[in-house]
Design a protein around this motif. Structure first.
Motif, PDB file in Angstrom:
ATOM      1  N   ASP A   3       9.574 -38.044  -1.174  1.00 30.96           N
ATOM      2  CA  ASP A   3       9.942 -38.668  -2.432  1.00 30.96           C
ATOM      3  C   ASP A   3      10.941 -37.783  -3.171  1.00 30.96           C
ATOM      4  O   ASP A   3      10.860 -36.558  -3.124  1.00 30.96           O
ATOM      5  N   ARG A   4      11.882 -38.406  -3.853  1.00 32.30           N
ATOM      6  CA  ARG A   4      12.925 -37.652  -4.536  1.00 32.30           C
ATOM      7  C   ARG A   4      12.333 -36.658  -5.538  1.00 32.30           C
ATOM      8  O   ARG A   4      12.788 -35.520  -5.656  1.00 32.30           O
ATOM      9  N   SER A   5      11.323 -37.079  -6.292  1.00 30.65           N
ATOM     10  CA  SER A   5      10.733 -36.187  -7.299  1.00 30.65           C
ATOM     11  C   SER A   5      10.091 -34.971  -6.651  1.00 30.65           C
ATOM     12  O   SER A   5      10.135 -33.865  -7.204  1.00 30.65           O
ATOM     13  N   THR A   6       9.512 -35.150  -5.481  1.00 35.75           N
ATOM     14  CA  THR A   6       8.857 -34.034  -4.787  1.00 35.75           C
ATOM     15  C   THR A   6       9.867 -32.980  -4.358  1.00 35.75           C
ATOM     16  O   THR A   6       9.695 -31.782  -4.610  1.00 35.75           O
ATOM     17  N   ILE A   7      10.948 -33.414  -3.711  1.00 29.85           N
ATOM     18  CA  ILE A   7      11.932 -32.438  -3.217  1.00 29.85           C
ATOM     19  C   ILE A   7      12.696 -31.819  -4.385  1.00 29.85           C
ATOM     20  O   ILE A   7      13.110 -30.656  -4.324  1.00 29.85           O
ATOM     21  N   ALA A   8      12.873 -32.588  -5.451  1.00 29.58           N
ATOM     22  CA  ALA A   8      13.565 -32.031  -6.618  1.00 29.58           C
ATOM     23  C   ALA A   8      12.750 -30.893  -7.219  1.00 29.58           C
ATOM     24  O   ALA A   8      13.299 -29.854  -7.610  1.00 29.58           O
ATOM     25  N   ARG A   9      11.439 -31.082  -7.331  1.00 33.93           N
ATOM     26  CA  ARG A   9      10.573 -30.015  -7.837  1.00 33.93           C
ATOM     27  C   ARG A   9      10.637 -28.784  -6.940  1.00 33.93           C
ATOM     28  O   ARG A   9      10.696 -27.656  -7.405  1.00 33.93           O
TER      29      ARG A   9
END
Length: 1033
Positions: free
Chosen positions: A979-985
Motif C-alpha cells: 500500500d502506498r501509505s505503508t511504503i511512504a512511512r
C-alpha cells in the motif's frame, strides 16, 4: 726506400726499441728527446754521435737518438707508461702521427688532440706529470672537443662509445668519467706508477673544484646543471655510489678552499635548478622519484644538508605562503589535489569521471595510493635524515617547521574558507599540509602505541612557554611558536605553579608539530569533502530534473557535476591513502591513551589502570594541552566514519582507547571545560559505534562485527552511558538559549547512540533515569541514605542531581515541542493532517496522554515538579489544544483510532476528567468531549470495517501491515506490491526497498492499477452483499 722508411728500419733493429710498445712509440720518443737535448746543451750532431756505441752505423740517426735519450731501461719504460696512462684516463694526446705506426697495447682508441699545447711544446708529443695539469686545463677550455678527435689506432671499425667519451663537451661529466678511469688505473697499474695514478685522480677533483668555483670561465656551460644531471643519471643507473664518492672528494676540496666562493654559494644554484625542475612534476611521474633520491642524498650529506636548511629559511618568516615557495615547500606541494583550486584543466587525475567505470576509478585510486605511499616514505626519510644530522641542521629544520606552522595559523580561521582568493595568496596549500602531516605521522610511529612508555615522556608544559630568545629556543629545544595563545582543555588554576623543563625531548616537539599540522591541514580538507559531497547530491538532483524538462541547462549542469566530481575524487584519494590513515589512527589512539593518563594525574614512567570514580585533579597537566589535540581526534574518527569506514572495523584495539577517552572526558567538565568540544565527542562516539543502517541508498551494508564486539564487551559501559547523558543535559546550558538549531545538531548523533545502547543490556540500565529519580528520592526521604558511608552518600546525591538534570531537560524539550505544535496548528493545518505526518503526530500525542492521564501517570510523580521543570497540566492542556485545532479535519480524526499502541476510548474519557480537575475552561472541556465522541464513533466504524474486510483475499492485503490495500503500488526492484501509505512511512526513515534493501525513492514506485481495480470491485461487491447499508455512505 725513403729516409723515413730507413729510419723506421734502423729503429726496429736497435735493441732499445724492444722497450717500446710499438715502433711508432720509439720513433716518437726519440725524436722529441733529440729536440729537447739540442735546446738544452747546444751540442752538435757529430758530438752526439760520438756518445753512441761503435756498433751503431754512422747513418742511423734514429737509433742514435734513442740511444742518447735514455740512460736506463727503467726511465724509458716509466715515461712511456705514464704517457699511456694519462691518455687512458683523460683521453687527450699530443701525438697526431699516423695511427698505423702506433701499437694498440694500452692506448685508448680515440683522444682529443691538444694542438695548441703541442705547438707550444715545440713538437713534444708525449704527456708526463709535469704537463698534465696544463693539458687538462686546455682540454676543459675547448668549447667543441669533438672537433679535435683523432684515432689512436689503425682499427677501421667505428667506435661511437669511444667518440662520445673522448668528445664529452660537459666539463663536470667529463671530469667524473676521468675520475672513474683514474680509480680503475689505481687498481691495475704497477706499484711504481700508483702515485701517478693517484695524482691523476686528485687532479680531476681539484679541477672539478675549480670549475664550480669559477664557472664563468667555461663558456656556454652551466656547471651547476651538469652537477645535478650527473646525480640524476646516477640515481637512474647503477653508478650512484661512485658519483657520491666523487662528490664527497669534491665537497672536501671545496670546503678547504672557500676564498673565491663559499660552499653555500656553490650549492645554492644547484638547489635553485633542482626546485625549478620538480615544481611542475606530477605525483605519478617516475622522474619525480629520481629527484627525491637526489634530495635524500642531500639530506644525508652533512655539509649539503646544513646549506640546504639555511637556504630554505624564508625571507619573510611571517608569511605562510613563503614556506611553500622554498625548495622543501615545493616538494611538499606535489599531490593529486588540484594545483589551482577549481581549475581542472590539465589535471592528471579522474577526468570525465561519469564516463569511467567504477573499476577504472578504483584502479586509478589504487595507483595514486601506491605513488603517495612512496612519496610519503621519501619525505619521511628526508626529514629523518635532517633531524639526525648535526645539532645546527636539526635546529634549522625545527625552526623552519615552527615558523611555518605559526605563519599558517590563519588556515584554521573561519574566514579562510569563505575567501579562497585571499587564502591562496596568504597561506601554504592543502597539499603542502597533507604531505607534511603524512611525513610527521611517520616520524611519530615509534611511540604511536597506546601503552608505549615513551609516550609518557611527553611534556605539555612546552605549549605554555611564552616568548623565548633564539638562544633559549636552541638550548631548550622549543621551536613551536604562539602555542601559549591556544585554548587548553581546562584553564590553569590560579594557585597552580608551572614547572617548565630545562630542555624538551624531540618526542614532545614531534607530537606537537604533528597535531598542529593535522589541525591546520586535515580539518580543512575534511570540511571541503563534506561540502563537496552535499553539492554533488544537489547538482545530481537538479541535473536529473533538468533532463526531464529538456533545454540547454542540462549540459551545463552535467559539466559542473563532472568538474566537481573530479575535485571530489582527487581530494578523496589524497586523504584516504591507507598507510597514512593507519599511521594517523595509531597516533590518535595513542594520544587518547596519553590524555587519559594525564587525566588520572599520572606523571610517572608506567601506565596506570583506569578506575571509577575518577580521582580529583591536582596540578594536572591537562591545563597545558591545547584543545586541538581533542579536535583532531574527533575530526579524524568522524572522517573515517564518512569516507573510510572499513578502517574502523579493522581497528578494534584502537577503538577501545577512543571509548575510554570519551568516557573520561565527555561528561566531565573538570577535565574538558569546553561544552561544545564535549558535545563533539558524542558525534565521535556515534562515528565509532556500530551502525546497522546503510550509509546511503547506493552503499552496501558495512561490516560491523568488530565494532559490535568492542561495544558489547566494553568494561566501562555504565560510565560511558552516564557520560553521554551528562553531556546531553549540559548542552542545554551552553551558549545562547535561543540557539536551538546548534543544540539540536549537537544532540542529533546522541539519539542514535541512545537507541543502540537501549538494545544492549550493559548500557540499558544506565539510561533508565526517570524512574530512578523517584527511587532515589524515596530512599533519601525514608532516611535510607543516613546509614551509608560518606562516599556512597555523595555518589547517591550525585546520581540524583545528574538524573534530575536530564529529566529536567527532557521535560523542557517536551514543553517546548508540544507548545510549539499548539500554536502552529491553530493556523497551519494542511501540513499536520497529511496522512504520513498525521500518523506520527497522533502516535506522539496519544503516547504523551497515556503517561499523563492514563494508568502510568503515577510513575512520573516526583516530589517537586518545578525542580525538574515538569509541567504535566500545561502538557495536557497543549495536547488537547492540538487535537481541537486539527479536530475539524476528517482525515486526522479517522487516523487517531488507528494508533494501536496508545489509543483507547477510555484514554480520551480520562483526559476529559483531568481537564475538569485542572480547571480548564468549560468550552474547551465540551469541545474535547464532542471530539472524543466523534473519534470513538470513527473508531467503532473502523473496527466494523476491519471485521468486514477480514475475509479479503491475501493478494489484496499489504504484505507488511496485513491490512487491505486501498492504493496498491509496485516496488520496482523487488516487484512486490504494497500500500502506498505503508511504503511512504517506511521511506521516511529508510530509503531502501524493505524486501531486498535496494535504493528506493517515492518517485520510483508505480501504481498497480489492475490490482486496485480488483480491490475496488471486491469492496463494492462485498459491501453490497454483506452490508447493504454501506452503499449509502
Amino acid at each position: 726506400m725513403t729516409d723515413q722508411g730507413n729510419n723506421n728500419q734502423n729503429i726496429s733493429q736497435n735493441p732499445f726499441a724492444a722497450l717500446f710498445s710499438s715502433l711508432a712509440d720509439a720513433k716518437q720518443f726519440a725524436s722529441g728527446q733529440h729536440q729537447a737535448e739540442q735546446q738544452y746543451s747546444g751540442e752538435s750532431q757529430s758530438e752526439s754521435d760520438n756518445s753512441v756505441s761503435d756498433s751503431i752505423e754512422d747513418n742511423d740517426d734514429s737509433v742514435a737518438e734513442i740511444s742518447r735519450s735514455f740512460r736506463s731501461r727503467q726511465e724509458l719504460c716509466e715515461q712511456l707508461n705514464v704517457n699511456h696512462m694519462i691518455q687512458r684516463i683523460f683521453l687527450i694526446t699530443l701525438d697526431n702521427s699516423d695511427p698505423s705506426l702506433r701499437g694498440g697495447n694500452g692506448i685508448p682508441p680515440c683522444c682529443v688532440y691538444l694542438e695548441e699545447m703541442a705547438a707550444d711544446l715545440d713538437g713534444q708529443d708525449w704527456l708526463n706529470m709535469d704537463t698534465i695539469e696544463q693539458a687538462l686545463f686546455s682540454r676543459l677550455l675547448l668549447q667543441e672537443p669533438g672537433n679535435h678527435l683523432i684515432y689512436m689506432t689503425s682499427c677501421s671499425a667505428v667506435n661511437l662509445s669511444a667518440d662520445r667519451d673522448a668528445g664529452e663537451k660537459r666539463v663536470i661529466p667529463y671530469l667524473y668519467a676521468c675520475y672513474r678511469r683514474a680509480k680503475e688505473e689505481i687498481t691495475k697499474v704497477p706499484e711504481k706508477l700508483l702515485s701517478y695514478a693517484v695524482q691523476c685522480k686528485n687532479l680531476t677533483v681539484s679541477n672539478a673544484r675549480t670549475v664550480l668555483l669559477t664557472p664563468e670561465i667555461y663558456i656556454s656551460q652551466n656547471v651547476y646543471e651538469q652537477l645535478l644531471d650527473l646525480l640524476l643519471e646516477a640515481v637512474r643507473g647503477a653508478q650512484f655510489e661512485e658519483v657520491v664518492e666523487f662528490l664527497e672528494d669534491v665537497i672536501a676540496s671545496l670546503l678547504a678552499d672557500q676564498e673565491v666562493r663559499t660552499f653555500g654559494e656553490v650549492m645554492v644554484p644547484v638547489f635553485d635548478i633542482f626546485q625549478g625542475r620538480v615544481k611542475d612534476l606530477d605525483l605519478c611521474q617516475l622522474l619525480l622519484y629520481s629527484y627525491l633520491e637526489i634530495l635524500l642524498y642531500f639530506s644525508r650529506q652533512k655539509d649539503i644538508s646544513k646549506v640546504l636548511m639555511e637556504h630554505i629559511q624564508p625571507k619573510d618568516p611571517n608569511s605562510g605562503i613563503q614556506y611553500q615557495k622554498t625548495l622543501l615547500g615545493t616538494i611538499l606541494n606535489i599531490s593529486c589535489l588540484l594545483r589551482t583550486p577549481g581549475v581542472v584543466e590539465n589535471h592528471g587525475f579522474f577526468l570525465n569521471p561519469s564516463r569511467s567505470s567504477p573499476q577504472e576509478m578504483k584502479v586509478q585510486e589504487s595507483n595514486i595510493y601506491q605513488f603517495m605511499g612512496q612519496f610519503h616514505d621519501k619525505l619521511y626519510q628526508i626529514l629523518k635524515n635532517l633531524l639526525q644530522q648535526s645539532s645546527e641542521t636539526r635546529h634549522l629544520l625545527l625552526s623552519w617547521l615552527g615558523g611555518c606552522l605559526q605563519a599558517n595559523m590563519g588556515r584554521a580561521k573561519i574566514w579562510a574558507n569563505q575567501m579562497p582568493e585571499i587564502f591562496l595568496q596568504m597561506y601554504a596549500s592543502d597539499a603542502f599540509f597533507l604531505n607534511l602531516g603524512a611525513a610527521l605521522l611517520k616520524l611519530c610511529q615509534p611511540f604511536s602505541r597506546p601503552y608505549s612508555p615513551k609516550l609518557l615522556t611527553f611534556n605539555p608544559t612546552y605549549c605554555f612557554l611564552k616568548e623565548l630568545s633564539e638562544e633559549e629556543r636552541r638550548n631548550r629545544n622549543v621551536h613551536a611558536r604562539g602555542l601559549d595563545k591556544e585554548t587548553c582543555l581546562i584553564p590553569v588554576p590560579p594557585q597552580q605553579t608551572v614547572e617548565f623543563a630545562q630542555s624538551y625531548s624531540l618526542l614532545t616537539e614531534n607530537l606537537i608539530f604533528t597535531q598542529l599540522t593535522m589541525y591546520l591541514g586535515f580539518h580543512r580538507l575534511h570540511d571541503q569533502m563534506v561540502k563537496m559531497n552535499q553539492s554533488l547530491h544537489r547538482l545530481q538532483g537538479t541535473w536529473r530534473d533538468t533532463q526531464l524538462s529538456g533545454g540547454p541547462a542540462a549540459a551545463e549542469l552535467r559539466e559542473q557535476f563532472e568538474r566537481l566530481m573530479t575535485v571530489y575524487l582527487s581530494t578523496k584519494a589524497a586523504t584516504t591513502q591507507p598507510a597514512m590513515l593507519q599511521n594517523c589512527l595509531n597516533l590518535q589512539a595513542s594520544c587518547a591513551a596519553l590524555l587519559v593518563q594525564l587525566s588520572l594525574g599520572n606523571q610517572g614512567p608506567e601506565h596506570i589502570p583506569l578506575t571509577f570514580p575518577l580521582p580529583a585533579l591536582e596540578n594536572s597537566l591537562l591545563c597545558f594541552v591545547p584543545e586541538f589535540f581533542a579536535e583532531n581526534m574527533g575530526d579524524f574518527f568522524i572522517f573515517l566514519r564518512r569516507f573510510s569506514d572499513e578502517v574502523l572495523e579493522s581497528s578494534a584495539e584502537s577503538l577501545e582507547h577512543v571509548l575510554t577517552f570519551i568516557t573520561v572526558f565527555m561528561g566531565n567538565v573538570d577535565r574538558m571545560k569546553n561544552p561544545h568540544l564535549r558535545a563533539k565527542l558524542a558525534e565521535v562516539l556515534e562515528a565509532v559505534m556500530p551502525h546497522m543502517e546503510t550509509l546511503s541508498p547506493s552503499a552496501a551494508q558495512p561490516i560491523m562485527f568488530q565494532r559490535q564486539r568492542v561495544f558489547s564487551t566494553y568494561q566501562h559501559a555504565p560510565q560511558l552511558a552516564e557520560a553521554l547523558i551528562t553531556v546531553f543535559v549540559d548542552i542545554e546550558f551552553t551558549g545562547d538559549p535561543h540557539q536551538f538549531e546548534q543544540k539540536f545538531n549537537y544532540r542529533r548523533p546522541m539519539y542514535a547512540i541512545l537507541k543502540y545502547m537501549w538494545g544492549e543490556e550493559s548500557y540499558r540500565e544506565s539510561i533508565k533515569y526517570l524512574s530512578k529519580i523517584k527511587i532515589l528520592q524515596l530512599e533519601r526521604d525514608r532516611g535510607e541514605w543516613d546509614s551509608l558511608a560518606p562516599d556512597a552518600r555523595r555518589e547517591k546525591e550525585s546520581s540524583l542531581q545528574m538524573f534530575g538534570q536530564l529529566g529536567r531537560f527532557h521535560n523542557i524539550m517536551s514543553n517546548d515541542t508540544i507548545g510549539t505544535l499548539a500554536f502552529l496548528t491553530s493556523e497551519i493545518k494542511c501540513l499536520f493532517v497529511h496522512p504520513f505526518l498525521a500518523e506520527r503526530i497522533i502516535s506522539m500525542l496519544n503516547y504523551f496522554l497515556q503517561h499523563l492521564v492514563g494508568p502510568k501517570m503515577g510513575a512520573l510523580k516526583v516530589k517537586d515538579f518545578s525542580e525538574f521543570d515538569f509541567k504535566p497540566q500545561q502538557l495536557v492542556s497543549d495536547i488537547c489544544t492540538i487535537y481541537l485545532n486539527l479536530g475539524d479535519e476528517e482525515n486526522f480524526c479517522a487516523t487517531v483510532p488507528k494508533d494501536g499502541r496508545s489509543y483507547s476510548p477510555t484514554l480520551f474519557c480520562q483526559t476529559v476528567r483531568v481537564l475538569k480537575k485542572i480547571n480548564k475552561p468549560g468550552d474547551m472541556i465540551v469541545s474535547f468531549s464532542l471530539l472524543a465522541d466523534k473519534i470513538k464513533s470513527l473508531a467503532d466504524r473502523h473496527q466494523q470495517e476491519e471485521e468486514t474486510y477480514s475475509d479479503a483475499p491475501d493478494e489484496f492485503l499489504d504484505p507488511i501491515m496485513s491490512t487491505l490495500m486501498l492504493d496498491p503500488v509496485l516496488l520496482p526492484s523487488s516487484n512486490v506490491t504494497v500500500d502506498r501509505s505503508t511504503i511512504a512511512r517506511h521511506l521516511l526513515s529508510d530509503q531502501t526497498d524493505p524486501f531486498n534493501r535496494s535504493p528506493l525513492t517515492m518517485d520510483q514506485i508505480r501504481p498497480n492499477i489492475e490490482l486496485r481495480q480488483q480491490i475496488m470491485k471486491w469492496l463494492a461487491d462485498h459491501k453490497q452483499s454483506n452490508h447493504p447499508e454501506f452503499q449509502f455512505l
